[in-house]
Design a protein around this motif. Structure first.
Motif, mmCIF file in Angstrom:
data_model
loop_
_atom_site.group_PDB
_atom_site.id
_atom_site.type_symbol
_atom_site.label_atom_id
_atom_site.label_comp_id
_atom_site.label_asym_id
_atom_site.label_seq_id
_atom_site.Cartn_x
_atom_site.Cartn_y
_atom_site.Cartn_z
ATOM 1 N N ASN A 64 0.824 -1.202 0.000
ATOM 2 C CA ASN A 64 0.000 0.000 0.000
ATOM 3 C C ASN A 64 0.859 1.252 0.000
ATOM 4 O O ASN A 64 0.353 2.346 -0.157
ATOM 5 C CB ASN A 64 -0.927 -0.003 1.216
ATOM 6 C CG ASN A 64 -1.736 1.267 1.348
ATOM 7 O OD1 ASN A 64 -1.550 2.034 2.282
ATOM 8 N ND2 ASN A 64 -2.632 1.489 0.395
ATOM 9 N N ILE A 65 2.168 1.097 0.134
ATOM 10 C CA ILE A 65 3.057 2.242 0.272
ATOM 11 C C ILE A 65 4.299 2.022 -0.582
ATOM 12 O O ILE A 65 4.861 0.919 -0.596
ATOM 13 C CB ILE A 65 3.428 2.488 1.750
ATOM 14 C CG1 ILE A 65 4.312 3.714 1.893
ATOM 15 C CG2 ILE A 65 4.020 1.272 2.400
ATOM 16 C CD1 ILE A 65 4.507 4.147 3.345
ATOM 17 N N GLU A 71 -1.462 10.244 -1.049
ATOM 18 C CA GLU A 71 -2.414 9.186 -1.375
ATOM 19 C C GLU A 71 -2.913 9.299 -2.817
ATOM 20 O O GLU A 71 -3.160 10.393 -3.329
ATOM 21 C CB GLU A 71 -3.581 9.228 -0.397
ATOM 22 C CG GLU A 71 -3.153 8.941 1.038
ATOM 23 C CD GLU A 71 -4.184 9.334 2.076
ATOM 24 O OE1 GLU A 71 -5.173 9.999 1.711
ATOM 25 O OE2 GLU A 71 -3.988 8.996 3.253
ATOM 26 N N LYS A 83 -0.217 4.718 -1.471
ATOM 27 C CA LYS A 83 0.516 5.907 -1.069
ATOM 28 C C LYS A 83 1.918 5.877 -1.675
ATOM 29 O O LYS A 83 2.511 4.806 -1.833
ATOM 30 C CB LYS A 83 0.639 5.979 0.459
ATOM 31 C CG LYS A 83 -0.675 6.185 1.195
ATOM 32 C CD LYS A 83 -0.439 6.284 2.702
ATOM 33 C CE LYS A 83 -1.732 6.497 3.459
ATOM 34 N NZ LYS A 83 -1.513 6.630 4.923
ATOM 35 N N GLU A 106 7.777 1.331 7.612
ATOM 36 C CA GLU A 106 6.619 0.567 7.163
ATOM 37 C C GLU A 106 6.259 -0.465 8.216
ATOM 38 O O GLU A 106 7.053 -0.795 9.102
ATOM 39 C CB GLU A 106 6.883 -0.099 5.812
ATOM 40 C CG GLU A 106 8.014 -1.089 5.807
ATOM 41 C CD GLU A 106 8.270 -1.693 4.448
ATOM 42 O OE1 GLU A 106 8.619 -2.885 4.396
ATOM 43 O OE2 GLU A 106 8.103 -0.994 3.429
ATOM 44 N N ILE A 136 -9.088 0.982 2.118
ATOM 45 C CA ILE A 136 -8.481 -0.126 1.389
ATOM 46 C C ILE A 136 -9.365 -1.343 1.624
ATOM 47 O O ILE A 136 -9.476 -1.816 2.757
ATOM 48 C CB ILE A 136 -7.056 -0.436 1.884
ATOM 49 C CG1 ILE A 136 -6.205 0.828 1.956
ATOM 50 C CG2 ILE A 136 -6.403 -1.496 1.004
ATOM 51 C CD1 ILE A 136 -4.886 0.622 2.668
ATOM 52 N N VAL A 183 -0.906 -6.986 4.418
ATOM 53 C CA VAL A 183 -0.648 -5.778 3.653
ATOM 54 C C VAL A 183 0.425 -4.925 4.327
ATOM 55 O O VAL A 183 0.424 -4.759 5.551
ATOM 56 C CB VAL A 183 -1.949 -4.966 3.450
ATOM 57 C CG1 VAL A 183 -2.553 -4.533 4.759
ATOM 58 C CG2 VAL A 183 -1.734 -3.768 2.539
ATOM 59 N N VAL A 225 1.884 -1.408 5.052
ATOM 60 C CA VAL A 225 1.303 -0.077 5.132
ATOM 61 C C VAL A 225 2.256 0.873 5.842
ATOM 62 O O VAL A 225 3.248 0.460 6.442
ATOM 63 C CB VAL A 225 -0.055 -0.102 5.888
ATOM 64 C CG1 VAL A 225 -1.085 -0.909 5.121
ATOM 65 C CG2 VAL A 225 0.123 -0.651 7.299
ATOM 66 N N GLU A 226 1.928 2.140 5.792
ATOM 67 C CA GLU A 226 2.680 3.157 6.509
ATOM 68 C C GLU A 226 2.309 3.123 7.990
ATOM 69 O O GLU A 226 1.137 2.918 8.328
ATOM 70 C CB GLU A 226 2.344 4.530 5.930
ATOM 71 C CG GLU A 226 3.134 5.666 6.536
ATOM 72 C CD GLU A 226 2.746 7.010 5.937
ATOM 73 O OE1 GLU A 226 3.511 7.961 6.120
ATOM 74 O OE2 GLU A 226 1.676 7.092 5.299
ATOM 75 N N TYR A 256 -5.001 2.872 12.372
ATOM 76 C CA TYR A 256 -5.938 2.321 11.395
ATOM 77 C C TYR A 256 -7.204 1.822 12.082
ATOM 78 O O TYR A 256 -7.186 1.417 13.250
ATOM 79 C CB TYR A 256 -5.303 1.165 10.625
ATOM 80 C CG TYR A 256 -4.189 1.583 9.700
ATOM 81 C CD1 TYR A 256 -4.438 1.893 8.373
ATOM 82 C CD2 TYR A 256 -2.873 1.694 10.169
ATOM 83 C CE1 TYR A 256 -3.414 2.299 7.524
ATOM 84 C CE2 TYR A 256 -1.845 2.096 9.336
ATOM 85 C CZ TYR A 256 -2.125 2.401 8.009
ATOM 86 O OH TYR A 256 -1.105 2.806 7.182
#
Length: 425
Positions: free
Chosen positions: A56-57, A143, A165, A176, A213, A221, A223-224, A228
């Motif tokens: 995702n990043i 984003e 992102k 991450e 997402i 996944v 992600v940053e 969340y």
């Protein structure tokens, strides 16, 4: 009436008649106008290895690749076709598109899966000047949103999207975390994953930190680091219930690898037979001396609250058919009698779990064994035989009645195996 007005009316009537005939023909032919079904399948961003790592990043816009089709074994892929592609900011601002690039539909799907792993930068042109790639997002969080569609207008029902992102500069991505989301089938309805309970593939969940997402379990996944919210979708099919929270807050720091688990079960049949069954010929054929003795041994009640001890099947049948909830104890008695007969005659297991909220037998999630609910109902009937409107015991008896009624009608048994599930796109 002037000639012009007459002309308008005469011109309008044939059109109206034609429209009405067309609508009528559609209705008679079963051709009711429905919206096109949503596009099945899913798309995901990934890296150049296209190894299935769900990212995702990214460190740079050129690092973002597109893949899709089934997101889990047995899932429905995208329909075989050529697809238009665009990238926007989360608010819809166009940043890049394949339309006008010389290859308007650069993505192709065969047998539900992408023919290749497509580099977004290579298949799009910038919205700002038409050169290759796509523009920087104005979003302060870096984003983006990628769209894949069967139509150049990217209509919702013909389109799939995914968010990602890009964190450029500073030597690339420095921080991450990994977020895992799993779904288990809670066969014993206790709200926790046991060793013998299975995980479910393909349950739709949403991960959000300002943008959404959507993924399908099992989810792993990258992600940053951020805060969340992870939520589960409920399927189209009825009968599914959650046994855990349906949404969790997760805080991820650099290097974290955290897992969220959702529990669900489904309700359905368990062998129940209704009051109608036990009052018709099928029930009569099964009703013997042991059934009659069982009925006499219970704390069954009449409409006036007095004890009911049937001397024959005919007396029992008449009593069962006359049951009403004016005196809740009477209707509870009828439902209890039917379930006792179901268990005695082997239709229902006394150890079967049912959804029985409001009963004392139920666990914190509202589930209880049939045998315990029956014992509880019989005990309550022995204590309070007349529960008219206003009685302090009426609501409690109604909860018992409702649980047994639904079980007799095969509506609230916890299924030992997962039921089918699908999600609206």
């Amino acid at each position: 009436m002037n000639t012009q007005s007459l002309f308008k009316i005469r011109s309008w009537k044939p059109l109206f008649v034609s429209v009405m005939l067309a609508v009528g023909w559609l209705l008679m032919a079963g051709g009711v106008l429905h919206a096109a079904p949503p596009l099945p399948g899913a798309i995901f961003t990934t890296d150049s290895t296209c190894s299935g790592v769900d990212l995702n990043i990214y460190a740079d816009k050129e690092d973002v690749y597109l893949n899709g089709g089934p997101s889990y074994p047995g899932a429905a892929g995208l329909p075989d076709d050529f697809y238009y592609v665009k990238v926007t900011a989360p608010d819809g601002t166009l940043l890049g598109t394949s339309v006008g690039s010389g290859n308007d539909t650069p993505v192709h799907v065969t047998d539900g899966e992408f023919d290749a792993c497509y580099q977004l930068w290579a298949i799009l042109i910038k919205a700002s000047n038409g050169t290759g790639g796509y523009d920087d997002t104005p979003n302060p969080g870096g984003e983006y949103k990628v769209w894949v569609s069967t139509v150049a207008t990217f209509d919702n029902d013909s389109t799939k999207t995914d968010n990602f992102k890009v964190k450029s500069g500073g030597g690339g991505v420095q921080e991450e975390a990994t977020l895992n989301v799993l779904k288990f089938y809670d066969a014993n309805a206790d709200g926790s994953k046991d060793d013998d309970e299975v995980y479910l593939d393909g349950w739709k969940v949403r991960i959000t930190d300002g943008i959404d997402i959507d993924r399908y379990t099992p989810v792993h996944v990258v992600v940053e680091p951020d805060d969340y919210t992870v939520s589960e979708y409920m399927p189209v099919e009825s009968g599914w219930m959650s046994t855990t929270a349906t949404s969790f807050a997760v805080s991820l720091s650099d290097g974290d690898d955290k897992t969220v688990e959702f529990g669900n079960l489904c309700l359905g049949a368990g062998g129940g037979r209704t009051l109608g069954f036990w009052s018709n010929r099928n029930g009569q054929a099964l009703f013997g001396a042991d059934d009659l003795a069982l009925m006499v041994g219970l704390n069954l009640r009449n409409a006036d609250g007095t004890d009911f001890d049937p001397a024959s099947y005919a007396a029992f049948r008449s009593w069962l058919l006359s049951a009403t909830a004016t005196n809740m104890a009477y209707m509870l008695s009828a439902q209890l009698a039917a379930m006792e007969l179901n268990v005695l005659n082997g239709f229902v297991s006394a150890s079967a779990l049912i959804y029985a909220p409001g009963t004392n037998s139920a666990n914190a999630l509202g589930f209880a064994k049939v045998g315990k609910v029956m014992n509880e109902a019989n005990e309550e009937l022995g204590l309070h035989g007349l529960t008219l409107s206003g009685s302090p015991y009426r609501d409690y008896q109604e909860a018992l009645k409702r649980a047994l009624d639904k079980a007799n009608n095969n509506l609230n048994f916890v299924q030992s195996e997962p039921c089918p599930f699908t999600f609206s796109e």
